[in-house]
Design a protein around this motif. Structure first.
Motif, PDB file in Angstrom:
ATOM      1  N   ASP A   1       1.347   7.164 -18.413  1.00 22.92           N
ATOM      2  CA  ASP A   1       1.324   6.531 -17.091  1.00 22.92           C
ATOM      3  C   ASP A   1      -0.065   6.591 -16.461  1.00 22.92           C
ATOM      4  O   ASP A   1      -0.329   5.912 -15.481  1.00 22.92           O
TER       5      ASP A   1
ATOM      6  N   GLN B   1      -2.339  -3.965 -11.254  1.00 21.56           N
ATOM      7  CA  GLN B   1      -2.084  -2.542 -11.061  1.00 21.56           C
ATOM      8  C   GLN B   1      -3.274  -1.662 -11.437  1.00 21.56           C
ATOM      9  O   GLN B   1      -3.312  -0.488 -11.109  1.00 21.56           O
TER      10      GLN B   1
ATOM     11  N   ASP C   1       0.910   3.503  -6.656  1.00 24.53           N
ATOM     12  CA  ASP C   1       2.045   3.395  -7.576  1.00 24.53           C
ATOM     13  C   ASP C   1       2.640   4.785  -7.737  1.00 24.53           C
ATOM     14  O   ASP C   1       1.932   5.726  -8.091  1.00 24.53           O
TER      15      ASP C   1
ATOM     16  N   THR D   1       5.411   7.241  -9.617  1.00 27.84           N
ATOM     17  CA  THR D   1       6.321   7.393 -10.741  1.00 27.84           C
ATOM     18  C   THR D   1       7.053   8.718 -10.581  1.00 27.84           C
ATOM     19  O   THR D   1       6.420   9.774 -10.550  1.00 27.84           O
TER      20      THR D   1
ATOM     21  N   LYS E   1      -3.317   0.083  -3.192  1.00 27.30           N
ATOM     22  CA  LYS E   1      -1.889   0.414  -3.146  1.00 27.30           C
ATOM     23  C   LYS E   1      -1.627   1.655  -3.998  1.00 27.30           C
ATOM     24  O   LYS E   1      -2.403   1.983  -4.890  1.00 27.30           O
TER      25      LYS E   1
ATOM     26  N   ASN F   1       1.827   2.511   1.810  1.00 27.77           N
ATOM     27  CA  ASN F   1       1.555   1.171   1.274  1.00 27.77           C
ATOM     28  C   ASN F   1       1.710   0.104   2.343  1.00 27.77           C
ATOM     29  O   ASN F   1       0.915  -0.831   2.419  1.00 27.77           O
TER      30      ASN F   1
ATOM     31  N   ASN G   1      -4.817   0.192  -8.639  1.00 26.02           N
ATOM     32  CA  ASN G   1      -3.987   1.042  -7.796  1.00 26.02           C
ATOM     33  C   ASN G   1      -4.206   2.527  -8.057  1.00 26.02           C
ATOM     34  O   ASN G   1      -4.636   2.910  -9.133  1.00 26.02           O
TER      35      ASN G   1
ATOM     36  N   LYS H   1      -2.507   6.007  -8.761  1.00 21.49           N
ATOM     37  CA  LYS H   1      -1.223   6.371  -9.362  1.00 21.49           C
ATOM     38  C   LYS H   1      -0.887   7.830  -9.102  1.00 21.49           C
ATOM     39  O   LYS H   1      -1.688   8.726  -9.410  1.00 21.49           O
TER      40      LYS H   1
END
Lengths: 329, 396
Positions: free
Chosen positions: B91, B24, B67, B69, B65, B56, B27, B29
């Protein structure tokens, strides 16, 4: 170990000093980001409110559902003092405590004549009335809220970030808990319990029931006022009437119920667990309120004395087994 | 044997955690905080999730990718601040989307500014937000400073200057009514013929409406949240305020519930917004069709603004060369968003940002559109009454 326990029992203040140093060290050892400091400050604020609520609800047995209104009074006293006078936390905190204590008197008066659900309704009305008054009053910033409330300064350090503010909220929380313990372990605390168990018997034993109900509400309100002021100055220093609704009140009550009503550590344990659980379930926002509600229902059904009750049972069992062992020898 | 099992499973668990962290680390975010309480609120969340899922599945952004949240702030500032702090520091997101409510977005600004995380606002309109001067804040919707002018000008010049105002104690509703009153006073020298702030969650507005009727206004401004706007509109006819008195509402009237629930009482209501579902452009028609089939509602401007935000964020992220240094990457995302010029999407006008952290640079959409309901009920219809594009400095 026994000797150490004996010293702590004799000088409980020492226990708080040790706790202070442990809590001082925690951020540098365990915290990996600023959010943990922010969450800790929220936990400390909730502990102060819950400890106060435990006095009136858990110890004195008075059903209050308007405590969040008193918390709002504390916040807005601090917020308005900053907005109009530029006052810092060191000035707003004691004044917020005093002002909220006065509001506590107003909340106590209905308790002289009302009990149970009737008192709950009266205090609920009081709490909501305060919020609506703030929301509709331009003096209080109405629905704009009050923003940019300053953070305190001490020895040239401005506590304007969550990691720094931790060192403001933590000692205030410890002082509040120490004060709560001192009161509840005194004759006043015992009188509160007597009023809770049976007001008529308490009166027959020479306890002034009205006076003690009043005192419980005032003390409890002062805790809410302190928490409110600490919250108002918490970075970024913004308060809004939306943060003082019935939902927040239910959360405070849940903390006390979950921790264990009338248990001296009840509110504190409840505040820590509920705040952390609430935070952990944040990504599950669709189910969060359901999980939260279910936890309260299950606690009341299967753990009516809360976690505090379990702790009490553990110590009583241990003491009993110890004594049994001594007797069998 | 039991001990070995425990040690082995712990090792596997730690290794898998480590692997997922490594996987991750590369990635991009994105953090989201907004009101996801109501049915429509959840659907905005679903729109973001579906869009990011689509990105994605198409290979992400430059092979990375995304992520996502999502946090619910329940339109409460305390939760908004906690969400912003968590997204920024725990995060470690590259960009934050949020919030829906101005009273939540406003206290989030100092948090994200200190943390150095760019934030794009999908819905909040309060002019105060961009006036904070933060270099990290970007607003997709039209600011209230533009709404007040377009609404004031349209009302005064086309509907009349004898205006009665009824508003509820919600920040957006109050700002709209009060800024409009101020504008009318400053520009045309007229005071309201009647003005009142109703109570929170009030359901019966008839006493206020009767008083407003007695003042014999040309226009009645009904500024509330969805339920209150619907009730005020319906009750305005119940108390006998004639159709000839123009009804004006705030941008909340763009929400689908207003014409659906108000029925005939919605006809003739004029409001300013950033998107009209009656928009005949192919892009708008396609969007309305997609939202109707996928989410089961006719989109108001909250939906379109969220879609515009996502559509402009993707190319902005594509231009960023992510280095793995979080602070540098966040600043690069900020600069890339600040470089957006004349983005033409669903909004009533082009959206542009620039480098300075000023309202001139960060209030992206400067073109509110005046919309009128021509039919109420389930099959409601709107007509565009006019659009105005403002200069960046207008309304300051």
């Amino acid at each position: 170990m026994e000797k150490f326990k004996e010293i702590i029992r004799q000088y409980p203040f020492l226990g708080f000093i040790i706790a202070f140093f442990i809590l001082m060290a925690i951020p540098s050892i365990f915290f990996t980001d600023l959010y943990q400091s922010h969450l800790s400050s929220l936990i400390f604020i909730n502990i102060i409110v819950a400890a106060g609520l435990n006095i009136v609800k858990g110890y004195c047995g008075q059903v209050t559902v308007g405590h969040v209104g008193l918390y709002a009074v504390g916040s807005y006293t601090a917020g308005c003092m900053f907005m109009y006078l530029g006052a810092s936390l060191w000035i707003t905190l004691p004044i917020a405590i005093l002002v909220t204590g006065l509001f506590g008197v107003a909340f106590a008066i209905p308790s002289f004549r009302l009990e149970g659900p009737y008192l709950a309704l009266a205090t609920l009305g009081g709490g909501e009335a305060i919020r609506l008054f703030i929301e509709n009053g331009e003096f209080f910033g109405s629905t704009y809220g009050i923003s940019s409330i300053s953070q305190p300064e001490l020895f040239g350090i401005t506590f304007d970030t969550p990691d720094k503010y931790y060192y403001i909220s933590m000692p205030i929380m410890l002082i509040a808990i120490y004060f709560s313990f001192s009161v509840l372990r005194s004759s006043i605390g015992r009188a509160f319990m007597a009023v809770r168990e049976d007001p008529i018997s308490a009166a027959a034993s020479g306890i002034n029931v009205k006076k003690h109900k009043m005192l419980a509400f005032i003390l409890s309100a002062m805790f809410a006022g302190a928490a409110g002021a600490v919250y108002a100055h918490l970075p970024p220093g913004y308060i809004h009437p939306n943060n003082y609704t019935v939902i927040e009140m239910v959360t405070f009550l849940a903390m006390v119920v979950f921790g264990g009503l009338g248990h001296i550590w009840g509110g504190i344990i409840g505040a820590v667990i509920i705040t952390i659980v609430y935070d952990l379930t944040r990504p599950l926002y669709e189910y969060q309120l359901f999980i939260f509600g279910l936890t309260i229902v299950l606690t009341i059904l299967f753990m009516p004395k809360g976690i505090g009750g379990f702790i009490d049972k553990y110590f009583i069992d241990r003491r009993f087994k110890k004594k049994q062992g001594v007797a069998s020898k | 044997m039991k001990k070995i099992k425990i040690i082995f499973s712990s090792l596997v668990f730690t290794a898998s955690l480590l692997m997922s962290t490594i996987a991750q680390a590369d990635n991009i975010k994105i953090g989201v905080s907004f009101r996801m309480l109501s049915d429509v609120g959840y659907k905005h969340g679903m729109l973001i999730e579906d869009t990011v899922k689509m990105w994605n599945s198409q290979g992400g952004i430059n092979g990375k990718k995304i992520d996502l949240t999502l946090y619910n702030d329940e339109c409460k500032s305390e939760k908004g601040v906690a969400n912003a702090t968590k997204l920024a520091y725990q995060d470690k997101v590259h960009v934050i989307i949020g919030s829906s409510c101005s009273s939540v977005t406003l206290p989030m600004v100092p948090v994200i500014t200190k943390a150095g995380v760019p934030q794009i606002i999908p819905h909040s309109t309060s002019s105060k937000i961009t006036m904070t001067g933060s270099e990290y804040i970007f607003r997709v919707p039209v600011s209230s400073r533009f709404y007040k002018i377009v609404q004031g000008k349209f009302t005064a010049e086309q509907q009349g200057k004898k205006i009665a105002y009824i508003y509820v104690p919600d920040q957006a509703s109050m700002v709209f009514a009060k800024e409009m009153m101020k504008y009318m006073k400053d520009e045309y020298g007229v005071d309201p013929v009647y003005q009142v702030q109703a109570g929170e969650k009030e359901t019966d507005f008839r006493s206020y409406l009767m008083k407003a009727k007695a003042a014999n206004p040309d226009v009645i401004v009904l500024s509330g949240l969805v339920d209150e706007t619907v009730r005020m509109l319906v009750q305005s006819y119940e108390v006998g305020i004639p159709k000839s008195v123009h009804r004006v509402a705030n941008s909340v009237a763009s929400k689908v519930e207003v014409p659906t629930n108000a029925g005939k009482a919605a006809v003739g209501v004029v409001y300013s917004a950033a998107f009209a579902a009656s928009d005949t452009r192919p892009i708008a028609k396609k969007f309305v069709k997609m939202v109707k089939s996928k989410y089961g509602v006719t989109p108001g401007h909250d939906f379109s603004q969220m879609q515009d935000l996502l559509d402009m964020l993707k190319p902005a992220l594509e231009q960023v060369n992510f280095t793995g240094n979080l602070a540098a990457d966040r600043n690069a995302v900020r600069d890339s968003i600040a470089g957006i010029r004349n983005f033409t999407g669903l909004a009533s006008g082009p959206i542009s940002f620039c480098a300075a952290g000023s309202p001139e640079c960060r209030d992206g959409n400067k073109t509110p559109v005046m919309i009128e309901y021509t039919r109420g009920g389930k099959n409601w219809k709107t007509a565009v009454a006019g659009t105005v594009t403002f200069k960046p400095t207008d309304g300051l």
